[in-house]
Design an enzyme around this catalytic site. Structure first.
Site, PDB file in Angstrom:
ATOM      1  N   LYS A  60       0.821  -1.211   0.000  1.00 13.37           N
ATOM      2  CA  LYS A  60       0.000   0.000   0.000  1.00 13.37           C
ATOM      3  C   LYS A  60       0.863   1.274   0.000  1.00 13.37           C
ATOM      4  CE  LYS A  60      -3.970  -2.261   2.189  1.00 13.37           C
ATOM      5  NZ  LYS A  60      -5.042  -2.151   3.227  1.00 13.37           N
ATOM      6  N   TYR A 115     -12.602  -1.476  -3.744  1.00 10.59           N
ATOM      7  CA  TYR A 115     -13.116  -1.678  -2.388  1.00 10.59           C
ATOM      8  C   TYR A 115     -14.641  -1.549  -2.314  1.00 10.59           C
ATOM      9  CZ  TYR A 115      -8.438  -1.880  -0.353  1.00 10.59           C
ATOM     10  OH  TYR A 115      -7.162  -2.266   0.002  1.00 10.59           O
ATOM     11  N   ASN A 144      -2.188   0.138   6.688  1.00  5.41           N
ATOM     12  CA  ASN A 144      -1.667  -1.129   7.202  1.00  5.41           C
ATOM     13  C   ASN A 144      -0.776  -1.900   6.230  1.00  5.41           C
ATOM     14  OD1 ASN A 144      -3.695  -2.026   5.556  1.00  5.41           O
ATOM     15  ND2 ASN A 144      -4.942  -2.938   7.168  1.00  5.41           N
ATOM     16  N   HIS A 157      -2.224  -5.408   1.384  1.00  4.35           N
ATOM     17  CA  HIS A 157      -3.521  -6.055   1.172  1.00  4.35           C
ATOM     18  C   HIS A 157      -3.281  -7.536   0.939  1.00  4.35           C
ATOM     19  CE1 HIS A 157      -7.506  -6.892  -0.509  1.00  4.35           C
ATOM     20  NE2 HIS A 157      -6.874  -7.568  -1.457  1.00  4.35           N
ATOM     21  N   GLU A 168      -9.612  -9.887  -7.931  1.00  6.78           N
ATOM     22  CA  GLU A 168      -8.670  -8.786  -7.674  1.00  6.78           C
ATOM     23  C   GLU A 168      -7.447  -8.867  -8.590  1.00  6.78           C
ATOM     24  OE1 GLU A 168     -10.033  -8.469  -2.991  1.00  6.78           O
ATOM     25  OE2 GLU A 168      -8.012  -9.192  -3.469  1.00  6.78           O
TER      26      GLU A 168
HETATM   27  P1  DAT Z   1      -8.118  -6.599   5.503  1.00  7.94           P
HETATM   28  O1  DAT Z   1      -7.310  -5.600   4.701  1.00  7.94           O
HETATM   29  O2  DAT Z   1      -7.331  -7.151   6.662  1.00  7.94           O
HETATM   30  O3  DAT Z   1      -8.730  -7.679   4.642  1.00  7.94           O
HETATM   31  P2  DAT Z   1     -10.768  -5.445   5.657  1.00  7.94           P
HETATM   32  O4  DAT Z   1     -11.064  -6.184   4.389  1.00  7.94           O
HETATM   33  O5  DAT Z   1     -11.705  -5.613   6.807  1.00  7.94           O
HETATM   34  O6  DAT Z   1      -9.301  -5.787   6.182  1.00  7.94           O
HETATM   35  O7  DAT Z   1     -10.684  -3.892   5.360  1.00  7.94           O
HETATM   36  C1  DAT Z   1     -10.070  -3.431   4.162  1.00  7.94           C
HETATM   37  C2  DAT Z   1      -9.225  -2.227   4.520  1.00  7.94           C
HETATM   38  O8  DAT Z   1     -10.047  -1.183   5.009  1.00  7.94           O
HETATM   39  C3  DAT Z   1      -8.193  -2.454   5.627  1.00  7.94           C
HETATM   40  O9  DAT Z   1      -7.013  -3.064   5.145  1.00  7.94           O
HETATM   41  C4  DAT Z   1      -7.953  -1.063   6.099  1.00  7.94           C
HETATM   42  C5  DAT Z   1      -9.331  -0.439   6.001  1.00  7.94           C
HETATM   43  N1  DAT Z   1     -10.044  -0.562   7.282  1.00  7.94           N
HETATM   44  C6  DAT Z   1     -10.623  -1.662   7.805  1.00  7.94           C
HETATM   45  N2  DAT Z   1     -11.173  -1.416   9.004  1.00  7.94           N
HETATM   46  C7  DAT Z   1     -10.934  -0.098   9.247  1.00  7.94           C
HETATM   47  C8  DAT Z   1     -11.226   0.780  10.330  1.00  7.94           C
HETATM   48  N3  DAT Z   1     -11.896   0.350  11.396  1.00  7.94           N
HETATM   49  N4  DAT Z   1     -10.807   2.063  10.229  1.00  7.94           N
HETATM   50  C9  DAT Z   1     -10.140   2.511   9.151  1.00  7.94           C
HETATM   51  N5  DAT Z   1      -9.822   1.734   8.090  1.00  7.94           N
HETATM   52  C10 DAT Z   1     -10.211   0.453   8.146  1.00  7.94           C
HETATM   53 MG    MG Z   2     -10.176  -7.614   3.221  1.00  7.71          MG
END
Ligand code: DAT
Ligand code: MG
Length: 139
Positions: free
Chosen positions: A11, A51, A114, A117, A128
């Protein structure tokens, strides 16, 4: 059935911090073969499409802004049980909850920024991967 391929993005935060090499090294060391790889940038619109599944979440706008804020490294990776094993390698979404030695524990700074991905299913890995790569870019 265990999957053979997953999709990842390094990212914008990790690219800006100079961690492309460190993260690719960890991916290789964990036994993944790189099938496709590119440095690219998503527009706000493309990030929104990628997303789409999170469109109703409160962090969607922030997520799309962040993911389009700079270049990313997109890659398709191959390994037995790729989706599950890669999720283990990257660690929990929130780096505060990520296990020691995971990519997010080492390189993520917050739940929003974070570092990497990782696809969450075989079906999404295929969707994807196809979102970012044409067939001729896979090796
Ligand atoms: P992951 O990337 O672990 O699959 P996810 O699919 O639940 O997690 O969410 C996609 C992305 O969205 C994640 O990498 C970062 C962002 N995200 C998730 N939860 C969040 C939160 N509570 N606050 C801010 N960004 C968030
Ligand atoms: Mg995810």
């Amino acid at each position: 059935m265990a999957s053979n391929r997953t999709f990842t993005m390094i990212k914008p935060d990790a690219v800006r911090a100079g961690n492309i090499g460190n993260i690719l090294q960890m991916i290789n060391a964990a036994g993944f073969r790189i099938v496709a790889l590119k440095l690219t940038q998503m527009s706000m619109e493309r990030a929104g499409q990628f997303y789409e599944v999170h469109a109703a979440r409160p962090f969607y706008g922030e997520l799309c802004e962040f993911m389009s804020s700079g270049p990313i490294v997109a890659a398709i990776l191959e390994k037995d049980n790729a989706v599950e094993d890669f999720r283990k390698l990257i660690g929990a979404t929130n780096p505060a909850n990520a296990e020691e030695g995971t990519i997010r524990k080492l390189y993520a700074t917050s739940v929003g920024e974070n570092a990497v991905h990782g696809s969450d299913s075989d079906e999404n890995a295929a969707i994807e991967g196809a979102f970012h790569f044409a067939g001729v870019e896979l090796f």
